[in-house]
Design a protein around this motif. Structure first.
Motif, PDB file in Angstrom:
ATOM      1  N   ASP A  92       0.434  -0.930  -0.394  1.00 46.50           N
ATOM      2  CA  ASP A  92      -0.093   0.049  -0.295  1.00 46.50           C
ATOM      3  C   ASP A  92       0.901   1.580   0.045  1.00 46.50           C
ATOM      4  OD1 ASP A  92       0.904  -0.091   2.517  1.00 46.50           O
ATOM      5  OD2 ASP A  92      -0.547  -0.167   3.702  1.00 46.50           O
ATOM      6  N   GLU A  93       1.994   1.185  -0.690  1.00 47.21           N
ATOM      7  CA  GLU A  93       2.950   1.866  -0.612  1.00 47.21           C
ATOM      8  C   GLU A  93       3.107   3.544  -1.460  1.00 47.21           C
ATOM      9  OE1 GLU A  93       6.925   3.303  -3.842  1.00 47.21           O
ATOM     10  OE2 GLU A  93       5.363   2.134  -4.065  1.00 47.21           O
ATOM     11  N   ILE A  94       1.535   4.336  -1.962  1.00 47.34           N
ATOM     12  CA  ILE A  94       1.003   4.963  -2.252  1.00 47.34           C
ATOM     13  C   ILE A  94       0.116   5.519  -1.278  1.00 47.34           C
ATOM     14  CG2 ILE A  94      -1.412   4.427  -3.083  1.00 47.34           C
ATOM     15  CD1 ILE A  94      -0.004   7.351  -3.756  1.00 47.34           C
ATOM     16  N   VAL A  95      -0.369   4.929  -0.096  1.00 46.53           N
ATOM     17  CA  VAL A  95      -0.980   5.494   1.068  1.00 46.53           C
ATOM     18  C   VAL A  95      -0.093   5.375   2.746  1.00 46.53           C
ATOM     19  CG1 VAL A  95      -2.918   4.209   2.847  1.00 46.53           C
ATOM     20  CG2 VAL A  95      -3.500   3.886   0.820  1.00 46.53           C
ATOM     21  N   LYS A  96       0.598   4.256   2.060  1.00 43.47           N
ATOM     22  CA  LYS A  96       2.201   4.832   3.412  1.00 43.47           C
ATOM     23  C   LYS A  96       2.414   6.222   2.834  1.00 43.47           C
ATOM     24  CE  LYS A  96       1.709   1.355   5.842  1.00 43.47           C
ATOM     25  NZ  LYS A  96       1.072  -0.098   5.239  1.00 43.47           N
ATOM     26  N   GLY A  97       2.592   6.392   1.664  1.00 39.85           N
ATOM     27  CA  GLY A  97       3.773   7.539   0.898  1.00 39.85           C
ATOM     28  C   GLY A  97       3.065   8.838   1.748  1.00 39.85           C
ATOM     29  N   ALA A  98       1.608   8.549   1.346  1.00 36.86           N
ATOM     30  CA  ALA A  98       0.760   9.801   1.949  1.00 36.86           C
ATOM     31  C   ALA A  98       1.069  10.179   2.876  1.00 36.86           C
ATOM     32  CB  ALA A  98      -0.683  10.004   1.714  1.00 36.86           C
ATOM     33  N   MET A  99       0.909   9.356   3.992  1.00 36.52           N
ATOM     34  CA  MET A  99       0.846   9.217   5.378  1.00 36.52           C
ATOM     35  C   MET A  99       1.944   9.943   5.800  1.00 36.52           C
ATOM     36  SD  MET A  99      -0.812   5.770   6.451  1.00 36.52           S
ATOM     37  CE  MET A  99      -0.716   6.416   8.511  1.00 36.52           C
ATOM     38  N   ALA A 100       3.244   9.254   6.073  1.00 40.09           N
ATOM     39  CA  ALA A 100       4.680   9.378   5.621  1.00 40.09           C
ATOM     40  C   ALA A 100       4.789  11.520   5.514  1.00 40.09           C
ATOM     41  CB  ALA A 100       5.768   9.128   5.111  1.00 40.09           C
ATOM     42  N   LEU A 101       4.230  11.531   4.068  1.00 41.19           N
ATOM     43  CA  LEU A 101       4.146  13.170   3.761  1.00 41.19           C
ATOM     44  C   LEU A 101       3.500  14.127   4.646  1.00 41.19           C
ATOM     45  CD1 LEU A 101       5.727  15.028   2.248  1.00 41.19           C
ATOM     46  CD2 LEU A 101       3.158  14.280   0.812  1.00 41.19           C
ATOM     47  N   TYR A 102       2.696  12.980   5.431  1.00 45.06           N
ATOM     48  CA  TYR A 102       1.736  14.420   6.456  1.00 45.06           C
ATOM     49  C   TYR A 102       2.386  14.307   7.530  1.00 45.06           C
ATOM     50  CZ  TYR A 102      -2.125  15.645   8.738  1.00 45.06           C
ATOM     51  OH  TYR A 102      -3.460  16.286   9.708  1.00 45.06           O
ATOM     52  N   THR A 103       2.662  13.483   8.123  1.00 47.00           N
ATOM     53  CA  THR A 103       3.469  13.197   9.365  1.00 47.00           C
ATOM     54  C   THR A 103       5.216  14.600   9.482  1.00 47.00           C
ATOM     55  OG1 THR A 103       2.821  10.971   9.490  1.00 47.00           O
ATOM     56  CG2 THR A 103       5.042  11.965  10.818  1.00 47.00           C
ATOM     57  N   PHE A 104       5.934  14.447   8.247  1.00 46.98           N
ATOM     58  CA  PHE A 104       6.779  15.323   7.606  1.00 46.98           C
ATOM     59  C   PHE A 104       6.435  16.516   7.879  1.00 46.98           C
ATOM     60  CE2 PHE A 104      10.816  16.815   5.276  1.00 46.98           C
ATOM     61  CZ  PHE A 104      12.064  16.110   6.022  1.00 46.98           C
ATOM     62  N   MET A 107       5.945  17.835  11.323  1.00 42.77           N
ATOM     63  CA  MET A 107       7.970  17.949  12.139  1.00 42.77           C
ATOM     64  C   MET A 107       7.689  19.825  11.637  1.00 42.77           C
ATOM     65  SD  MET A 107      10.805  16.309  11.254  1.00 42.77           S
ATOM     66  CE  MET A 107      11.269  15.948  10.281  1.00 42.77           C
ATOM     67  N   GLU A 108       7.391  20.168  10.227  1.00 43.14           N
ATOM     68  CA  GLU A 108       8.591  21.296   9.018  1.00 43.14           C
ATOM     69  C   GLU A 108       7.811  22.295  10.622  1.00 43.14           C
ATOM     70  OE1 GLU A 108       9.992  19.687   5.250  1.00 43.14           O
ATOM     71  OE2 GLU A 108       8.034  19.820   5.146  1.00 43.14           O
ATOM     72  N   ILE A 109       6.140  22.012  10.575  1.00 47.14           N
ATOM     73  CA  ILE A 109       5.750  23.298  11.221  1.00 47.14           C
ATOM     74  C   ILE A 109       6.172  23.713  12.200  1.00 47.14           C
ATOM     75  CG2 ILE A 109       3.087  24.094  11.919  1.00 47.14           C
ATOM     76  CD1 ILE A 109       2.361  22.354   8.999  1.00 47.14           C
ATOM     77  N   ALA A 110       6.548  21.973  12.799  1.00 45.71           N
ATOM     78  CA  ALA A 110       6.831  22.775  14.277  1.00 45.71           C
ATOM     79  C   ALA A 110       8.269  23.177  14.266  1.00 45.71           C
ATOM     80  CB  ALA A 110       6.729  20.697  15.390  1.00 45.71           C
ATOM     81  N   SER A 111       9.757  22.860  13.315  1.00 46.03           N
ATOM     82  CA  SER A 111      10.147  23.228  13.622  1.00 46.03           C
ATOM     83  C   SER A 111      10.382  25.024  12.665  1.00 46.03           C
ATOM     84  CB  SER A 111      11.227  22.311  12.139  1.00 46.03           C
ATOM     85  OG  SER A 111      11.514  21.050  12.443  1.00 46.03           O
ATOM     86  N   GLU A 137       4.227  28.479   4.010  1.00 47.50           N
ATOM     87  CA  GLU A 137       4.334  27.523   2.603  1.00 47.50           C
ATOM     88  C   GLU A 137       3.834  25.608   3.798  1.00 47.50           C
ATOM     89  OE1 GLU A 137       7.001  29.633   0.334  1.00 47.50           O
ATOM     90  OE2 GLU A 137       7.715  28.448   0.568  1.00 47.50           O
ATOM     91  N   GLU A 138       4.638  25.764   4.640  1.00 49.79           N
ATOM     92  CA  GLU A 138       4.428  24.688   4.914  1.00 49.79           C
ATOM     93  C   GLU A 138       3.036  23.541   5.322  1.00 49.79           C
ATOM     94  OE1 GLU A 138       6.370  22.306   4.237  1.00 49.79           O
ATOM     95  OE2 GLU A 138       8.522  23.375   4.057  1.00 49.79           O
ATOM     96  N   ILE A 139       2.160  25.339   6.170  1.00 44.24           N
ATOM     97  CA  ILE A 139       1.024  24.372   6.735  1.00 44.24           C
ATOM     98  C   ILE A 139       0.239  24.229   5.200  1.00 44.24           C
ATOM     99  CG2 ILE A 139      -1.093  26.039   7.912  1.00 44.24           C
ATOM    100  CD1 ILE A 139       1.143  27.374   9.051  1.00 44.24           C
ATOM    101  N   GLU A 140       0.288  25.037   4.243  1.00 45.14           N
ATOM    102  CA  GLU A 140      -0.283  25.100   2.737  1.00 45.14           C
ATOM    103  C   GLU A 140       0.061  23.232   2.465  1.00 45.14           C
ATOM    104  OE1 GLU A 140      -0.945  26.503  -1.838  1.00 45.14           O
ATOM    105  OE2 GLU A 140      -0.191  27.678  -0.135  1.00 45.14           O
ATOM    106  N   ALA A 141       1.049  23.205   2.541  1.00 46.24           N
ATOM    107  CA  ALA A 141       0.796  21.722   1.876  1.00 46.24           C
ATOM    108  C   ALA A 141       0.336  20.679   2.916  1.00 46.24           C
ATOM    109  CB  ALA A 141       2.568  21.161   1.849  1.00 46.24           C
ATOM    110  N   ALA A 142       0.611  20.635   4.513  1.00 45.27           N
ATOM    111  CA  ALA A 142      -0.027  19.558   5.081  1.00 45.27           C
ATOM    112  C   ALA A 142      -1.654  19.911   5.084  1.00 45.27           C
ATOM    113  CB  ALA A 142       0.417  20.468   6.703  1.00 45.27           C
ATOM    114  N   HIS A 143      -2.170  20.555   4.701  1.00 46.69           N
ATOM    115  CA  HIS A 143      -3.349  20.617   4.328  1.00 46.69           C
ATOM    116  C   HIS A 143      -3.917  20.086   3.389  1.00 46.69           C
ATOM    117  CE1 HIS A 143      -7.573  22.408   4.718  1.00 46.69           C
ATOM    118  NE2 HIS A 143      -7.012  23.419   3.231  1.00 46.69           N
ATOM    119  N   TRP A 144      -3.181  20.269   2.180  1.00 43.40           N
ATOM    120  CA  TRP A 144      -3.821  20.012   0.840  1.00 43.40           C
ATOM    121  C   TRP A 144      -2.792  18.155   1.072  1.00 43.40           C
ATOM    122  CZ3 TRP A 144      -0.295  16.786  -1.860  1.00 43.40           C
ATOM    123  CH2 TRP A 144       1.277  17.287  -2.016  1.00 43.40           C
TER     124      TRP A 144
END
Length: 169
Positions: A92-104, A107-111, A137-144
């Motif tokens: 389920d790479e596409i799902v796991k990849g999207a989850m990892a991207l959302y998490t990352f 982390m960037e937002i916090a940083s 920009e990171e907040i916008e990316a996390a949102h999409w």
């Protein structure tokens, strides 16, 4: 004694390494996405933004009289490559990849929230403005990415149940 100025520079280098890791991760993810063209397009779009963020961070570091950390940048890239290789084996790479991207992204937002506060604390308004723009920009990316997760999940499940259709990426 480590000063607030020293700590800001350290965190800016960490952020640059984080963006270099993100470039490697996003590039690998975009190249592997085959059956979700809209998702690939958004990842490629964010990859371009991320490359620009890395460049802007490097400019902030240089303006403050420093340079980037080759070791931190390399470590981030190696970590991202390892994550990419691991994802290739998930059914389920596409799902796991999207989850990892959302998490990352979070982390960037916090940083960047930390970095903005630190730059403001030392009175570096120019760096704070750059960091705030990147934070936005990171907040916008996390949102999409967050908005895409349910759709990616449903599309993956439908493809996964269909006979003869590649679902994982």
């Amino acid at each position: 004694m480590v000063t607030a100025e020293d700590r800001l520079m350290q965190w800016l280098r960490d952020a640059h390494a984080m963006e270099e890791q993100a470039v490697t991760m996003l590039d690998a993810l975009a190249k592997r996405i085959e059956n979700y063209a809209d998702v690939r397009a958004k990842v490629e779009e964010h990859l371009a933004v991320t490359r620009e963020q890395s460049r802007r961070l490097e400019s902030c570091i240089t303006a403050r009289g420093g340079d980037t950390s080759t070791i931190k940048d390399l470590a981030g890239k190696v970590t991202a490559m390892s994550q990419g290789i691991g994802g290739m084996f998930a059914a389920d790479e596409i799902v796991k990849g999207a989850m990892a991207l959302y998490t990352f992204e979070h982390m960037e937002i916090a940083s960047y929230r930390v970095l903005v506060a630190a730059a403001e604390e030392v009175g570096d308004t120019a760096t704070a403005a750059v960091l705030q723009a990147i934070l936005d920009e990171e907040i916008e990316a996390a949102h999409w990415v967050g908005e895409m997760l349910p759709d990616i999940t449903v599309r993956y499940l439908k493809r996964d149940e269909a006979t003869g259709i590649e679902a994982k990426r």
